[in-house]
Design a protein around this motif. Structure first.
Motif, PDB file in Angstrom:
ATOM      1  N   UNK A 231      -0.590   6.041  -3.440  1.00 48.31           N
ATOM      2  CA  UNK A 231       0.485   5.147  -3.882  1.00 48.31           C
ATOM      3  C   UNK A 231       1.301   4.642  -2.695  1.00 48.31           C
ATOM      4  N   UNK A 232       1.551   5.531  -1.738  1.00 47.80           N
ATOM      5  CA  UNK A 232       2.363   5.118  -0.581  1.00 47.80           C
ATOM      6  C   UNK A 232       1.631   4.083   0.262  1.00 47.80           C
ATOM      7  N   UNK A 233       0.311   4.175   0.291  1.00 49.88           N
ATOM      8  CA  UNK A 233      -0.455   3.151   1.021  1.00 49.88           C
ATOM      9  C   UNK A 233      -0.212   1.774   0.402  1.00 49.88           C
ATOM     10  N   UNK A 234      -0.107   1.731  -0.934  1.00 49.60           N
ATOM     11  CA  UNK A 234       0.198   0.457  -1.613  1.00 49.60           C
ATOM     12  C   UNK A 234       1.603  -0.033  -1.252  1.00 49.60           C
ATOM     13  N   UNK A 235       2.550   0.922  -1.179  1.00 51.54           N
ATOM     14  CA  UNK A 235       3.922   0.547  -0.830  1.00 51.54           C
ATOM     15  C   UNK A 235       3.957  -0.041   0.576  1.00 51.54           C
ATOM     16  N   UNK A 236       3.252   0.609   1.507  1.00 52.91           N
ATOM     17  CA  UNK A 236       3.219   0.113   2.887  1.00 52.91           C
ATOM     18  C   UNK A 236       2.634  -1.298   2.924  1.00 52.91           C
ATOM     19  N   UNK A 237       1.555  -1.514   2.181  1.00 55.47           N
ATOM     20  CA  UNK A 237       0.906  -2.826   2.168  1.00 55.47           C
ATOM     21  C   UNK A 237       1.846  -3.900   1.625  1.00 55.47           C
ATOM     22  N   UNK A 238       2.541  -3.588   0.515  1.00 62.22           N
ATOM     23  CA  UNK A 238       3.417  -4.600  -0.085  1.00 62.22           C
ATOM     24  C   UNK A 238       4.622  -4.879   0.809  1.00 62.22           C
ATOM     25  N   UNK A 239       5.009  -3.890   1.589  1.00 56.21           N
ATOM     26  CA  UNK A 239       6.162  -4.041   2.468  1.00 56.21           C
ATOM     27  C   UNK A 239       5.952  -5.164   3.479  1.00 56.21           C
ATOM     28  N   UNK A 240       4.715  -5.330   3.935  1.00 57.66           N
ATOM     29  CA  UNK A 240       4.396  -6.396   4.879  1.00 57.66           C
ATOM     30  C   UNK A 240       4.886  -7.748   4.362  1.00 57.66           C
ATOM     31  N   UNK A 241       4.608  -8.004   3.074  1.00 63.00           N
ATOM     32  CA  UNK A 241       5.020  -9.271   2.460  1.00 63.00           C
ATOM     33  C   UNK A 241       6.532  -9.431   2.515  1.00 63.00           C
ATOM     34  N   UNK A 242       7.240  -8.362   2.164  1.00 63.49           N
ATOM     35  CA  UNK A 242       8.709  -8.449   2.120  1.00 63.49           C
ATOM     36  C   UNK A 242       9.286  -8.630   3.528  1.00 63.49           C
ATOM     37  N   UNK A 243       8.658  -7.995   4.519  1.00 64.13           N
ATOM     38  CA  UNK A 243       9.134  -8.127   5.903  1.00 64.13           C
ATOM     39  C   UNK A 243       8.909  -9.533   6.427  1.00 64.13           C
ATOM     40  N   UNK A 244       7.908 -10.219   5.881  1.00 62.47           N
ATOM     41  CA  UNK A 244       7.617 -11.575   6.341  1.00 62.47           C
ATOM     42  C   UNK A 244       8.377 -12.645   5.566  1.00 62.47           C
TER      43      UNK A 244
END
Lengths: 215, 215
Positions: A66-79
């Motif tokens: 689940x945390x791997x998914x959170x890390x992946x989605x975070x990229x979008x928010x950071x951009x």
């Protein structure tokens, strides 16, 4: 190096067990019977215990997923060009994950220990969060007294609200979060009270003890 | 009519039991053993069961005691010249009661049924709350989309947060509540999302079922 059929079989079983655990824990909570997970995965209990000698080991594997998914989605928010939208979307996303997954609701605020992979993922989530907060505060849209560990408190309150409303008022968390987000917008002269980081970390460790996954 | 010594004795025992239950439930939760309450009150188990044939009857008596205090304090808030201070003080007061009393934390959002005295007290608390909200909205200081049942959601989230932080981050609830209160201030163009009253009432009834005190 070639993979032996036996080893490939073991990897497949492990994968099945993590997927099954994800489903069973999400719907029935972190204390769901391990037998049910083995059955859902279509493997025997012995196979489950061979791969995951403890409930904690299984929880850690599901949580890492689940945390791997959170890390992946975070990229979008950071951009995101809009620092407020980036920050608030991440917070909404976390609360939504909690709403969809009963096990994750509490795991997100639990310091499961003894799993190095989890530690590394946690470090990445924290680094991303710190950056989202920094950007929004520099842009003057997020209140200056907001700290990254306030997110833990928001998630703990959200977990409690979900526990009490999930079956009957499933949109309640979103309404409550809107109030909080409006309160987090930068306005001059706002200053929040205590709840130091060290205290919040202790509360997270206590959550781990509750599930028998502490230090 | 004179009161017989026997009857006076019974009344005293009842009072002792309610006081003892208040202490024991507050520290150990609503599922604390009834034996512990009898011992704390200094009476036998048979006496406890004679006065309170069920756990629910005892819970209702303790809860009525607490609600009488809430009704009394509400008078002060209703008389406050500053409608925002009146409204927010009431909300802070409720959350503080939850922080001090583990049993009350969930009872405040539970529809304990079958106790007419409780129903009447609830009616009074609700009437006071509706008036506090009305005054603050008329004065233009509280957001217009805030409903009285939003207080239930705030208290449910607070109960969840307290459960997870009371031992290690005891000020966390106050910090979180400050964020929420800042989000409740009237600012043009704010509009919250769903979570209709009917849903929230169902969630409150489900809480009652959890303690075996539902309809």
């Amino acid at each position: 190096m070639t993979t032996s059929p036996l080893r490939a079989d073991a990897a497949r079983n492990r994968q099945r067990l993590v997927a099954a655990a994800g489903v069973v824990l999400a719907t029935r909570g972190l204390d769901a019977p391990l037998d049910d997970i083995a059955r859902e995965a279509g493997v025997g209990n012995a196979t489950l215990y061979r791969h995951f000698p403890s409930r904690c080991a299984l929880i850690a594997a599901v949580f890492a997923d689940r945390l791997r998914e959170v890390v992946a989605s975070m990229e979008t928010f950071l951009n995101d060009d809009d620092p407020w939208r980036g920050f608030s979307s991440h917070l909404i996303h976390l609360c939504e994950l909690q709403a969809r997954d009963r096990a994750l609701a509490d795991l997100l605020t639990t310091r499961v220990s003894g799993a190095p992979e989890l530690e590394e993922l946690r470090r990445q989530v924290l680094a991303g969060l710190v950056e989202l907060i920094r950007r929004a505060q520099v842009a003057g849209v997020l209140r200056k007294d907001f700290k990254h560990h306030d997110v833990v408190l928001i998630l703990m309150a959200n977990a409690g609200l979900l526990e009490r409303t999930a079956d009957h008022a499933p949109d309640a968390w979103r309404r409550q979060l809107d109030f909080i987000l409006d309160g987090l917008r930068q306005v001059d002269g706002r200053a929040g009270r205590g709840a130091p980081l060290a205290d919040v970390l202790e509360a997270m460790q206590a959550m781990a003890q509750r599930y028998g996954c502490g230090d």
